[in-house]
Write an enzyme that holds these catalytic residues in place. Structure first.
Site, PDB file in Angstrom:
ATOM      1  N   ASP A  70      -3.283   4.197   3.215  1.00 37.14           N
ATOM      2  CA  ASP A  70      -3.198   2.995   4.047  1.00 37.14           C
ATOM      3  C   ASP A  70      -2.166   1.962   3.596  1.00 37.14           C
ATOM      4  O   ASP A  70      -2.448   0.752   3.581  1.00 37.14           O
ATOM      5  CB  ASP A  70      -4.572   2.324   4.132  1.00 37.14           C
ATOM      6  CG  ASP A  70      -5.624   3.191   4.779  1.00 37.14           C
ATOM      7  OD1 ASP A  70      -5.322   4.337   5.140  1.00 37.14           O
ATOM      8  OD2 ASP A  70      -6.774   2.724   4.905  1.00 37.14           O
ATOM      9  N   LYS A 113      -7.432   7.673  10.731  1.00 36.15           N
ATOM     10  CA  LYS A 113      -8.877   7.451  10.640  1.00 36.15           C
ATOM     11  C   LYS A 113      -9.246   6.131  11.305  1.00 36.15           C
ATOM     12  O   LYS A 113      -8.441   5.225  11.393  1.00 36.15           O
ATOM     13  CB  LYS A 113      -9.322   7.453   9.182  1.00 36.15           C
ATOM     14  CG  LYS A 113      -8.624   6.432   8.305  1.00 36.15           C
ATOM     15  CD  LYS A 113      -8.924   6.665   6.831  1.00 36.15           C
ATOM     16  CE  LYS A 113      -8.232   5.655   5.943  1.00 36.15           C
ATOM     17  NZ  LYS A 113      -8.710   4.277   6.111  1.00 36.15           N
ATOM     18  N   CYS A 167     -10.792   1.549   0.816  1.00 36.16           N
ATOM     19  CA  CYS A 167     -10.337   2.858   1.293  1.00 36.16           C
ATOM     20  C   CYS A 167      -9.912   3.790   0.171  1.00 36.16           C
ATOM     21  O   CYS A 167     -10.129   5.006   0.258  1.00 36.16           O
ATOM     22  CB  CYS A 167      -9.223   2.672   2.307  1.00 36.16           C
ATOM     23  SG  CYS A 167      -9.793   1.798   3.795  1.00 36.16           S
TER      24      CYS A 167
END
Length: 211
Positions: free
Chosen positions: A15, A113, A158
């Site tokens: 990310d 996601k 994450c």
């Protein structure tokens, strides 16, 4: 002693997107600082995978979708307690894009996601309902890879969830600490490291690979 990276090892970059970088809607302090280091680490790996938060504009995790709620408050959903976030990483917006300063042309996979409106997703392996799989484990298994080395944003969300699910799936997982940055809200960073240690996730610094 420098850790020798083998052709089977995988760098998982979590990310590194504009909404999590300074100026983004959910910026992680110092998030931009890791990009040059991630680029350098990636030169040691034949296998590189990105994860990418990828939300519809009406995603259930956005505080804007719940009247009277503010970011960082919580609600209860079918799968448990959900933190409400500022709108972020909305698909086809600049905030959702991977940083263009990432110079890793040999990366082979992007796992998106959080695209299910009704389910949040932190982990690169499965969504927050703990049932919906992303396919990452299957990809890694079919490629017959070795160890996973995880970097990116944010350490305590994450990155940690990805590392924990990787370990639970039977992978040998290491987090490269200085190639991550954390949100660290209400002790979340300390708790994330404790959870990862308990799960057998290793913790190193980039110098342990780069020398």
């Amino acid at each position: 002693m420098t850790i020798a990276i083998t052709p089977q090892d995988v760098l998982v970059i979590v990310d590194v997107q504009y909404d999590f970088l300074p100026g983004g809607s959910l910026a992680v302090a110092g998030g931009d600082e890791i990009v040059p280091l991630v680029n350098k680490l990636a030169t040691r790996f034949r296998n590189v995978v990105f994860t990418q938060d990828w939300h519809p504009a009406d995603h259930i995790s956005f505080a804007s979708q719940h009247e009277g709620k503010a970011p960082f408050e919580t609600i209860e959903l079918d799968y448990g307690t959900q933190v409400l976030w500022p709108d972020h990483c909305v698909w086809q917006t600049r905030g959702a894009e991977l940083s263009r300063d990432l110079n890793i042309a040999h990366a082979q996979l992007i796992i998106r996601k959080g695209y299910n409106r009704a389910i949040d997703s932190y982990s690169g392996f499965q969504e927050a309902d703990r049932e919906t799989l992303t396919g990452l484990a299957g990809y890694l298994s079919e490629r017959d890879v070795g160890r996973l080395f995880v970097v990116g944003l944010a350490t305590d969300f994450c990155v940690a969830w990805t590392a924990l699910d990787g370990a639970a799936g039977g992978f040998d997982v290491t987090v490269i600490e200085d190639a991550t940055r954390a949100i660290d809200a209400n002790g979340s960073l300390e708790q994330a490291w404790a959870d990862m240690e308990a799960a057998g996730v290793s913790r190193i610094q980039s110098r342990d690979i780069l020398g």
